[in-house]
Motif scaffolding. Sequence first.
Motif, PDB file in Angstrom:
ATOM      1  N   LEU A   1       0.414  42.960  26.348  1.00 57.53           N
ATOM      2  CA  LEU A   1       1.869  42.524  26.448  1.00 57.53           C
ATOM      3  C   LEU A   1       2.258  42.305  27.741  1.00 57.53           C
ATOM      4  CD1 LEU A   1       3.343  43.643  23.122  1.00 57.53           C
ATOM      5  CD2 LEU A   1       1.851  41.681  23.385  1.00 57.53           C
ATOM      6  N   SER A   2       2.883  41.211  28.166  1.00 61.27           N
ATOM      7  CA  SER A   2       3.500  41.189  29.736  1.00 61.27           C
ATOM      8  C   SER A   2       4.746  42.061  29.558  1.00 61.27           C
ATOM      9  CB  SER A   2       3.567  39.864  29.977  1.00 61.27           C
ATOM     10  OG  SER A   2       4.183  39.460  31.158  1.00 61.27           O
ATOM     11  N   ALA A   3       5.147  42.719  30.588  1.00 55.27           N
ATOM     12  CA  ALA A   3       6.438  43.429  30.782  1.00 55.27           C
ATOM     13  C   ALA A   3       7.383  42.059  31.037  1.00 55.27           C
ATOM     14  CB  ALA A   3       6.300  44.266  31.961  1.00 55.27           C
ATOM     15  N   ASP A   4       7.093  41.222  31.675  1.00 57.24           N
ATOM     16  CA  ASP A   4       7.856  39.725  32.045  1.00 57.24           C
ATOM     17  C   ASP A   4       7.753  38.882  31.026  1.00 57.24           C
ATOM     18  OD1 ASP A   4       9.042  37.873  33.302  1.00 57.24           O
ATOM     19  OD2 ASP A   4       8.165  38.086  35.365  1.00 57.24           O
ATOM     20  N   GLU A   5       8.677  38.491  30.535  1.00 51.47           N
ATOM     21  CA  GLU A   5       8.891  37.319  29.369  1.00 51.47           C
ATOM     22  C   GLU A   5       8.569  36.130  29.792  1.00 51.47           C
ATOM     23  OE1 GLU A   5      12.481  37.389  27.280  1.00 51.47           O
ATOM     24  OE2 GLU A   5      12.290  39.512  26.507  1.00 51.47           O
ATOM     25  N   ARG A   6       8.562  35.875  30.985  1.00 54.17           N
ATOM     26  CA  ARG A   6       7.986  34.677  31.681  1.00 54.17           C
ATOM     27  C   ARG A   6       6.533  34.333  32.042  1.00 54.17           C
ATOM     28  NH1 ARG A   6      12.330  35.477  36.625  1.00 54.17           N
ATOM     29  NH2 ARG A   6      11.220  37.206  36.384  1.00 54.17           N
ATOM     30  N   MET A   7       5.945  35.430  31.864  1.00 52.90           N
ATOM     31  CA  MET A   7       4.641  35.587  32.040  1.00 52.90           C
ATOM     32  C   MET A   7       3.847  35.602  30.642  1.00 52.90           C
ATOM     33  SD  MET A   7       4.329  35.830  35.639  1.00 52.90           S
ATOM     34  CE  MET A   7       2.596  36.917  35.797  1.00 52.90           C
ATOM     35  N   ALA A   8       2.723  35.020  30.740  1.00 50.42           N
ATOM     36  CA  ALA A   8       1.804  34.945  29.533  1.00 50.42           C
ATOM     37  C   ALA A   8       1.321  36.495  29.300  1.00 50.42           C
ATOM     38  CB  ALA A   8       0.607  34.123  29.744  1.00 50.42           C
ATOM     39  N   ASP A   9       0.957  36.857  27.984  1.00 48.68           N
ATOM     40  CA  ASP A   9       0.328  37.985  27.793  1.00 48.68           C
ATOM     41  C   ASP A   9      -1.359  37.910  28.153  1.00 48.68           C
ATOM     42  OD1 ASP A   9       2.634  39.007  26.624  1.00 48.68           O
ATOM     43  OD2 ASP A   9       1.679  38.499  24.414  1.00 48.68           O
ATOM     44  N   LEU A  10      -1.871  38.870  28.582  1.00 48.19           N
ATOM     45  CA  LEU A  10      -3.225  39.046  29.264  1.00 48.19           C
ATOM     46  C   LEU A  10      -4.233  39.244  28.056  1.00 48.19           C
ATOM     47  CD1 LEU A  10      -5.045  39.101  31.763  1.00 48.19           C
ATOM     48  CD2 LEU A  10      -4.680  41.620  31.607  1.00 48.19           C
ATOM     49  N   ARG A  11      -5.227  38.210  27.945  1.00 46.49           N
ATOM     50  CA  ARG A  11      -6.242  38.476  27.040  1.00 46.49           C
ATOM     51  C   ARG A  11      -7.209  39.440  27.330  1.00 46.49           C
ATOM     52  NH1 ARG A  11     -10.265  33.718  25.133  1.00 46.49           N
ATOM     53  NH2 ARG A  11     -12.253  35.098  24.689  1.00 46.49           N
ATOM     54  N   ILE A  12      -7.553  40.190  26.562  1.00 46.34           N
ATOM     55  CA  ILE A  12      -8.377  41.504  26.884  1.00 46.34           C
ATOM     56  C   ILE A  12      -9.877  41.186  26.157  1.00 46.34           C
ATOM     57  CG2 ILE A  12      -8.756  43.969  26.754  1.00 46.34           C
ATOM     58  CD1 ILE A  12      -6.376  43.088  28.357  1.00 46.34           C
ATOM     59  N   GLU A  13      -9.693  40.816  24.993  1.00 44.63           N
ATOM     60  CA  GLU A  13     -10.994  40.381  24.120  1.00 44.63           C
ATOM     61  C   GLU A  13     -10.690  39.582  22.885  1.00 44.63           C
ATOM     62  OE1 GLU A  13     -14.751  41.223  24.046  1.00 44.63           O
ATOM     63  OE2 GLU A  13     -13.764  42.720  25.171  1.00 44.63           O
ATOM     64  N   ALA A  14     -11.620  38.959  22.559  1.00 48.45           N
ATOM     65  CA  ALA A  14     -11.480  38.115  21.246  1.00 48.45           C
ATOM     66  C   ALA A  14     -12.684  37.810  20.723  1.00 48.45           C
ATOM     67  CB  ALA A  14     -10.931  36.535  22.072  1.00 48.45           C
ATOM     68  N   SER A  15     -12.531  37.348  19.251  1.00 51.21           N
ATOM     69  CA  SER A  15     -13.712  37.013  18.520  1.00 51.21           C
ATOM     70  C   SER A  15     -14.711  36.085  19.055  1.00 51.21           C
ATOM     71  CB  SER A  15     -13.353  37.078  17.311  1.00 51.21           C
ATOM     72  OG  SER A  15     -12.536  35.958  16.930  1.00 51.21           O
TER      73      SER A  15
END
Length: 77
Positions: free
Chosen positions: A31-45
Amino acid sequence: MPPSFPLQPGPLAVRVKEPSAGLFYWVVTQLSADERMADLRIEASDHPYPTHEAALHAGAACLKELKASVFQPQGPH
């Protein structure tokens, strides 16, 4: 399954997405600390799951494994 880049301290989340009807994918994000920034994708199926619950369960297992491998104390080198 540690990520290929250093993970910064901060909350992680599992999200389930359904890009096509009946095909569910999980994504672990930081989760991004800045609401204007996108969350960072770490891993995905890399494949779909037949139900939301199945995808969530698999994503939660990945999150648990990530936390164990990334955040556990390292021994002497």
